[in-house]
Structure formats: structure tokens, C-alpha cells
Design an enzyme around this catalytic site. Structure first.
Site, short mmCIF file in Angstrom:
data_model
loop_
_atom_site.label_atom_id
_atom_site.label_comp_id
_atom_site.label_asym_id
_atom_site.label_seq_id
_atom_site.Cartn_x
_atom_site.Cartn_y
_atom_site.Cartn_z
N ASN A 9 -32.29 -21.12 50.68
CA ASN A 9 -31.65 -19.87 51.11
C ASN A 9 -30.29 -19.82 50.43
O ASN A 9 -29.37 -20.52 50.85
CB ASN A 9 -31.53 -19.85 52.64
CG ASN A 9 -30.76 -18.65 53.14
OD1 ASN A 9 -30.44 -17.73 52.37
ND2 ASN A 9 -30.44 -18.65 54.42
N LYS A 11 -28.19 -17.52 50.42
CA LYS A 11 -27.23 -16.69 51.19
C LYS A 11 -26.50 -15.75 50.24
O LYS A 11 -27.08 -15.30 49.26
CB LYS A 11 -26.29 -17.60 52.01
CG LYS A 11 -27.09 -18.58 52.88
CD LYS A 11 -26.27 -19.28 53.92
CE LYS A 11 -27.17 -20.24 54.70
NZ LYS A 11 -26.47 -20.92 55.78
N HIS A 95 -32.49 -15.16 60.78
CA HIS A 95 -31.61 -16.30 60.47
C HIS A 95 -30.43 -16.28 61.43
O HIS A 95 -29.99 -15.21 61.87
CB HIS A 95 -31.12 -16.20 59.02
CG HIS A 95 -30.38 -17.42 58.59
ND1 HIS A 95 -29.05 -17.60 58.86
CD2 HIS A 95 -30.79 -18.54 57.94
CE1 HIS A 95 -28.67 -18.79 58.39
NE2 HIS A 95 -29.71 -19.37 57.83
N GLU A 97 -27.40 -16.45 61.02
CA GLU A 97 -26.29 -15.57 60.61
C GLU A 97 -26.65 -14.11 60.88
O GLU A 97 -25.78 -13.29 61.19
CB GLU A 97 -25.95 -15.83 59.14
CG GLU A 97 -25.26 -17.18 58.99
CD GLU A 97 -25.63 -17.98 57.76
OE1 GLU A 97 -26.08 -17.39 56.76
OE2 GLU A 97 -25.48 -19.22 57.81
N GLU A 167 -33.32 -23.99 63.05
CA GLU A 167 -32.01 -24.25 62.47
C GLU A 167 -30.98 -24.28 63.59
O GLU A 167 -30.52 -23.22 64.06
CB GLU A 167 -31.63 -23.14 61.48
CG GLU A 167 -32.57 -23.05 60.30
CD GLU A 167 -31.89 -22.40 59.09
OE1 GLU A 167 -31.92 -23.01 58.02
OE2 GLU A 167 -31.31 -21.32 59.23
N GLY A 173 -24.27 -25.48 57.60
CA GLY A 173 -23.06 -25.43 56.77
C GLY A 173 -21.94 -26.31 57.28
O GLY A 173 -20.80 -26.18 56.84
N SER A 213 -27.76 -28.41 57.05
CA SER A 213 -27.15 -29.54 56.33
C SER A 213 -28.18 -30.52 55.76
O SER A 213 -27.92 -31.72 55.72
CB SER A 213 -26.13 -30.25 57.22
OG SER A 213 -25.07 -29.35 57.55
P1 13P Z 1 -26.91 -25.44 55.08
O1 13P Z 1 -28.03 -26.23 54.41
O2 13P Z 1 -25.84 -25.03 54.12
O3 13P Z 1 -26.42 -26.12 56.31
O4 13P Z 1 -27.56 -24.05 55.57
C1 13P Z 1 -28.72 -24.09 56.32
C2 13P Z 1 -29.26 -22.71 56.42
O5 13P Z 1 -28.72 -21.87 57.12
C3 13P Z 1 -30.46 -22.37 55.64
O6 13P Z 1 -30.98 -21.14 56.01
#
Ligand code: 13P
Length: 250
Positions: A9, A11, A95, A97, A167, A173, A213
Site C-alpha cells: 500500500n 498510500k 483502511h 486511515e 491492521e 507507521g 510495520s
Molecule cells: P506500515 O507498514 O507503514 O506500518 O503501514 C501499514 C499499512 O497501513 C498498510 O496498509
């Protein structure tokens, strides 16, 4: 057996040249990880050039979001059929976010999941608890609520065509990865929820990805858990070496 899916992803990262460059390298090196399915999810504006860069390599293309309606007065939105039109096969839905920054609800995610399936896309439906919910002992209840609400119109016939991603919000992140035991506990709960809601056969067929992560050096421990069927990778998917390193761990 469930074939692992390693999904990147991206983003809201990359520019056109970086997106095409990354996709080109992943496509060229996909053969290094023949045991897993690979997927990249660039920003929607780069889906078409990334599709070209992937050519017919065995790397799938995914979007990060879509709207549930097929067309109309929805300024700024993209429909499932538009995604299909540019060669998209998967779409990430709900997601964390989208849920927590943009206020998406379980009800909306359910509508999007139905629309994605109707268009022939594979939805990756995301669930995950916040840190304060975990600390308050509410993880299982939050996951159950998101699972039930986000899939409320998904029947047993439709369910085998979805992917689920767990997640934990506190691991996204932050560099704070869930331990393999913490992740496996929730994945096993999700598998049980699938059995309750559908049946054992459907539950066994659905891939449940872990995200938060994931890096090459923690991927093996996570991906060898019985109910972890792949990874949804954020930051580490922006570097071909790291993304492929995770794929090799699968
Ligand atoms: P990170 O791998 O940067 O923690 O992000 C995870 C994520 O939100 C994947 O959709």
C-alpha cells in the site's frame, strides 16, 4: 492451501516517475518470490502508468479506495468500473486511515465491498483496533464489530472472493509491530468469525493479511503463523528490496 498475498500500500507517496520505477523493478524481480502472490496499490492517479509498467508480470494492481456508486455527481470520487477500466484487480477498503482520518463507517465499507465484488474486483477489507481500545481489553469486540458491520451484506457465495486485512492502528507507521502471538490471536478470532458467519469451508479459503510495520526482518515470524496468510505493507513497500524481502519471507 491459502497462497500468501504480499500487498504494497503505497498510500499518498511517490510521483509518476517513482511509481513507474518501483513497479518496473517489482515486476522484473517478481520471479524471485514464486511462492507468493504480489500486489501493488499506488495512488489512483498513477494506476494507469503502473499498469503499463507491470505489463503482464505476475504482479497484480490494486487501488487504495473507491466509491460505492457506479457513476454520478460525486466530485472527486472513483467508481469500481473506472478501476476495472484501467486494469485494476484489487481494492483496499476501510483502511484505518479511511476510517479514522476520513470518517468512513462500517456501513459505507459494506456498500463499497458489495460494489467492488459486483464489478469483479477483489476487496481487501481492513479491520483493526486503536491503542486505547487494546489497552482497555476491547480488541476482540472492536474486531467483531468492524467485521460484522463491514461485511453485513456479504453472503457465503460472495465471501470467498474477499481478502481481510488485520491492521492494528497502533502498529501502522509506528515501527511498533504486533508480536506474532498478538497478531495470530486476532487472526484466529477472525477465522472463527468467518466460520460463525459463513462456514468452515469458506473460512478456510479466505486470506487474512497482517499489516502494521511489517519489514523484512519481522516478516518470517508473522507469516509463519497458521492464520496469517500474507501482509499489507506500507512504508517498506516503497523500497523494492524491502518489499521483495518480505515476499521472500512468505
Ligand atoms: P506500515 O507498514 O507503514 O506500518 O503501514 C501499514 C499499512 O497501513 C498498510 O496498509
Amino acid at each position: 492451501m491459502r497462497r500468501p498475498l504480499i500487498a504494497g500500500n503505497w498510500k499518498m507517496n511517490t510521483d509518476r516517475a517513482a511509481a513507474v520505477g518501483l513497479a518496473t523493478v517489482v515486476a522484473q524481480r517478481a520471479g524471485e518470490a514464486p511462492e507468493v502472490d504480489l500486489l501493488v496499490c499506488p495512488p489512483s492517479i498513477y494506476l494507469a502508468p503502473v499498469r503499463e509498467a507491470l505489463a503482464d508480470a505476475r504482479v497484480s494492481l490494486g487501488a487504495q479506495n473507491m466509491h460505492q456508486e457506479s457513476a454520478g455527481a460525486y466530485t472527486g470520487e472513483i467508481s469500481a468500473s473506472m478501476l476495472c477500466d484501467v486494469g485494476v484487480q484489487y481494492v483496499i477498503l476501510g483502511h484505518s486511515e479511511r476510517r479514522h482520518v476520513f470518517g468512513e463507517t462500517n456501513a459505507q465499507i459494506n456498500l463499497k465491498t458489495v460494489a467492488a465484488l459486483a464489478a469483479g474486483l477483489t476487496p481487501i477489507v481492513c479491520v483493526g483496533e486503536k491503542l486505547e481500545q487494546r489497552e482497555a481489553g476491547k480488541t476482540a469486540a472492536v474486531i467483531r464489530d468492524q467485521f460484522t458491520g463491514s461485511l453485513s451484506d456479504i453472503t457465503a457465495d460472495m465471501a470467498p472472493r474477499i481478502v481481510i486485512a488485520y491492521e492494528p492502528v497502533w502498529a501502522i507507521g509506528t515501527g511498533k509491530v504486533a508480536t506474532p502471538e498478538q497478531a495470530e490471536e486476532v487472526h484466529a478470532d477472525l477465522r472463527k468469525l468467518l466460520v460463525e458467519r459463513y462456514n468452515g469451508e469458506v473460512a478456510e479459503s479466505i486470506r487474512i493479511l497482517y499489516g502494521g510495520s511489517v519489514k523484512p526482518d519481522n516478516a518470517t515470524q508473522l507469516l509463519t503463523q497458521p492464520n496469517i496468510d500474507g501482509a499489507l505493507v506500507g512504508g517498506a513497500s516503497l523500497k523494492a528490496d524491502d518489499f521483495l524481502g518480505i515476499a521472500l519471507a512468505g
